[in-house]
Structures are given as C-alpha cells and as structure tokens.
Enzyme design. Structure first.
Site, PDB file in Angstrom:
ATOM      1  N   GLY A 173       0.861  -1.181   0.000  1.00 49.23           N
ATOM      2  CA  GLY A 173       0.000   0.000   0.000  1.00 49.23           C
ATOM      3  C   GLY A 173       0.889   1.218   0.000  1.00 49.23           C
ATOM      4  N   GLU A 174       0.650   2.116   0.920  1.00 49.45           N
ATOM      5  CA  GLU A 174       1.436   3.345   1.010  1.00 49.45           C
ATOM      6  C   GLU A 174       2.020   3.414   2.425  1.00 49.45           C
ATOM      7  OE1 GLU A 174       3.241   6.198  -0.671  1.00 49.45           O
ATOM      8  OE2 GLU A 174       2.322   6.643   1.265  1.00 49.45           O
ATOM      9  N   SER A 175       3.327   3.277   2.505  1.00 46.22           N
ATOM     10  CA  SER A 175       3.937   3.163   3.839  1.00 46.22           C
ATOM     11  C   SER A 175       3.735   4.431   4.677  1.00 46.22           C
ATOM     12  CB  SER A 175       5.424   2.832   3.727  1.00 46.22           C
ATOM     13  OG  SER A 175       6.082   3.749   2.880  1.00 46.22           O
ATOM     14  N   CYS A 188       6.078  -5.234   0.305  1.00 47.68           N
ATOM     15  CA  CYS A 188       6.138  -3.904  -0.272  1.00 47.68           C
ATOM     16  C   CYS A 188       6.102  -2.799   0.788  1.00 47.68           C
ATOM     17  CB  CYS A 188       5.042  -3.781  -1.311  1.00 47.68           C
ATOM     18  SG  CYS A 188       5.503  -2.712  -2.659  1.00 47.68           S
ATOM     19  N   ARG A 237      12.834   3.252  -1.166  1.00 49.82           N
ATOM     20  CA  ARG A 237      11.419   3.373  -1.593  1.00 49.82           C
ATOM     21  C   ARG A 237      11.334   3.683  -3.076  1.00 49.82           C
ATOM     22  NH1 ARG A 237       7.719   7.491   1.412  1.00 49.82           N
ATOM     23  NH2 ARG A 237       6.167   6.393   0.165  1.00 49.82           N
ATOM     24  N   ILE A 297       4.919  -3.318  -7.684  1.00 50.77           N
ATOM     25  CA  ILE A 297       4.131  -2.101  -7.899  1.00 50.77           C
ATOM     26  C   ILE A 297       4.788  -0.958  -7.125  1.00 50.77           C
ATOM     27  CG2 ILE A 297       1.870  -1.006  -7.666  1.00 50.77           C
ATOM     28  CD1 ILE A 297       0.660  -3.857  -7.593  1.00 50.77           C
ATOM     29  N   ARG A 298       5.386  -0.030  -7.847  1.00 46.21           N
ATOM     30  CA  ARG A 298       6.129   1.067  -7.204  1.00 46.21           C
ATOM     31  C   ARG A 298       6.894   0.551  -5.980  1.00 46.21           C
ATOM     32  NH1 ARG A 298       1.263   2.702  -7.804  1.00 46.21           N
ATOM     33  NH2 ARG A 298       0.872   2.925  -5.588  1.00 46.21           N
ATOM     34  N   HIS A 302       4.537  -8.383  -4.516  1.00 48.24           N
ATOM     35  CA  HIS A 302       3.212  -8.764  -4.006  1.00 48.24           C
ATOM     36  C   HIS A 302       2.895 -10.218  -4.331  1.00 48.24           C
ATOM     37  CE1 HIS A 302       1.516  -4.730  -3.018  1.00 48.24           C
ATOM     38  NE2 HIS A 302       2.485  -4.356  -3.826  1.00 48.24           N
ATOM     39  N   GLU A 322       0.589 -11.898  -3.103  1.00 54.69           N
ATOM     40  CA  GLU A 322      -0.859 -12.117  -2.965  1.00 54.69           C
ATOM     41  C   GLU A 322      -1.608 -11.818  -4.257  1.00 54.69           C
ATOM     42  OE1 GLU A 322       0.776  -9.567  -1.999  1.00 54.69           O
ATOM     43  OE2 GLU A 322      -0.419  -7.743  -2.178  1.00 54.69           O
TER      44      GLU A 322
HETATM   45  N1  GLN Z   1       5.517   2.924  -3.048  1.00 51.90           N
HETATM   46  C1  GLN Z   1       4.898   2.474  -1.818  1.00 51.90           C
HETATM   47  C2  GLN Z   1       5.591   3.098  -0.604  1.00 51.90           C
HETATM   48  O1  GLN Z   1       6.640   3.645  -0.723  1.00 51.90           O
HETATM   49  C3  GLN Z   1       4.930   0.963  -1.712  1.00 51.90           C
HETATM   50  C4  GLN Z   1       4.180   0.368  -2.870  1.00 51.90           C
HETATM   51  C5  GLN Z   1       3.448  -0.895  -2.556  1.00 51.90           C
HETATM   52  O2  GLN Z   1       3.257  -1.285  -1.417  1.00 51.90           O
HETATM   53  N2  GLN Z   1       2.968  -1.529  -3.608  1.00 51.90           N
HETATM   54  O3  GLN Z   1       5.072   3.025   0.465  1.00 51.90           O
END
Ligand code: GLN
Length: 189
Positions: free
Chosen positions: A47-49, A79, A106, A133-134, A169, A171
């Site tokens: 997700g987004e840390s 991630c 990151r 993913i990113r 990921h 999952e």
């Molecule tokens: N780019 C997100 C971060 O820095 C991590 C991306 C992800 O969990 N798919 O938090």
C-alpha cells in the site's frame, strides 16, 4: 492458528483471500484493541507506507504491534509492509517499526519501471511469480539476514529471525507457496 492482517490501508483483502483459500483463520487489525489481541502471525500488506505509518500511530496500533514483532511474532511483509519493518530507508527520513536490519529504497524502480512482473527463484521454493508495484528494493542487509530472492541483482526477498520481507506482491498471483512457507514456519500457541 489465527493470523492478524493489518487492514488499515492497501492490499490486505488479497492476503485474506489467500488465507481463506488455504483454510487459515484470520482477524483484521483495524484499531488499538485489535492490535492487542492474540494472534499467531502477522501480515503487513502493500500500500502506502507513509499513510500506513500515520494510521498505525493515530489508531494506537503502533506500539502493541512493534512490541509483538520485537518479541518474535512471525511476520510476512510485502512492499509497503517491508518499508514499515526496515531499520533504514535510504531515501526517506521516516522510520517505522525498524525491527528488520535492512536498508530499503522506496520506489526504487522509478517511474518508468514502476510496475512489472517477473518470475524468479525464491529461497528453496523454486521460481515464483513476482508482481512489483512502485516497489522498494533492499540496498543492503545486516548480519543474520538471509537473502531469499534477487531480481536484476537487487535484493527483493529476505528473512531475519521471525520476519520475512518482500519487495513484491505474492498475494496478487495464483501461486501460494510463499504464504504456505510463512504459515509452515508458525508454531501455533
Ligand atoms: N511505493 C509504496 C511506498 O513507498 C509501496 C508500494 C506498494 O506497497 N505496492 O510506500
């Protein structure tokens, strides 16, 4: 066995689906009361840390989870979850649980290669599908950290004591070997 799935933001539902398919009970962790419940393993989803770290503190989940992790609760992190565990983040001043002796970067693949799919060797599980993913990758590891996977010479999977950290990921694909490996490592209380 009951697994606690951090469910404040990000791709937690996909992990829950895999746990269901594997016949494993789980609880969603959404607040401080949940975080203090008893469970045998923890999943920190992608997700987004930054958002996850903020919510963990606001929802009074940070300390109880940090304590459980430092007392050896088995953790599978993916991630953003890996970023939450990392002791160091090379391109960010934030720190979260900081229980995993690695330095992560990151959004390490930049914009062009923000998301991609590959299949690579993972520990002794053979090749597994990996969706990035990113994603972060791991710049360096501390003593006692086992490297489980590398993609293009970058570390994307590690294990240290009770903690598994993944850049990608698992999952999001059919393959359930990594979840199974994590569950096999747990001895239920
Ligand atoms: N780019 C997100 C971060 O820095 C991590 C991306 C992800 O969990 N798919 O938090």
């Amino acid at each position: 066995m009951v697994i606690g799935v951090l469910a404040v933001q990000g791709a937690f539902a996909e992990h829950e689906e895999i746990l269901s398919l594997l016949g494993v009970e789980y609880i969603e962790l959404r607040n401080g009361i949940d975080a203090r419940k008893a469970f045998d393993g923890l999943i920190l989803p992608g997700g987004e840390s930054t958002t996850q770290g903020k919510l963990l503190r606001e929802l009074d989940m940070f300390e109880p989870l940090r304590e459980k992790i430092s007392k050896d609760l088995p953790v599978l992190s993916t991630c953003a979850g890996l970023i939450l565990l990392a002791e160091e983040i090379s391109n960010d001043s934030a720190r979260y649980f900081a229980t995993l002796p690695v330095t992560v970067r990151r959004n390490a693949y930049g914009r062009q290669l923000g998301s991609f799919y590959t299949e690579e060797q993972f520990g002794n599980l053979g090749k597994v599908p990996m969706t990035f993913i990113r994603a972060p990758y791991i710049d360096s590891v501390g003593e006692g950290v086992e490297i489980l996977a590398e993609v293009d010479q970058h570390i994307v999977g590690v294990r240290y004591r009770n903690q598994i950290g993944l850049s990608f990921h698992p999952e999001l694909n059919e393959n359930r070997k990594i979840h199974q490996m994590f569950l096999d490592s747990i001895s239920p209380t």
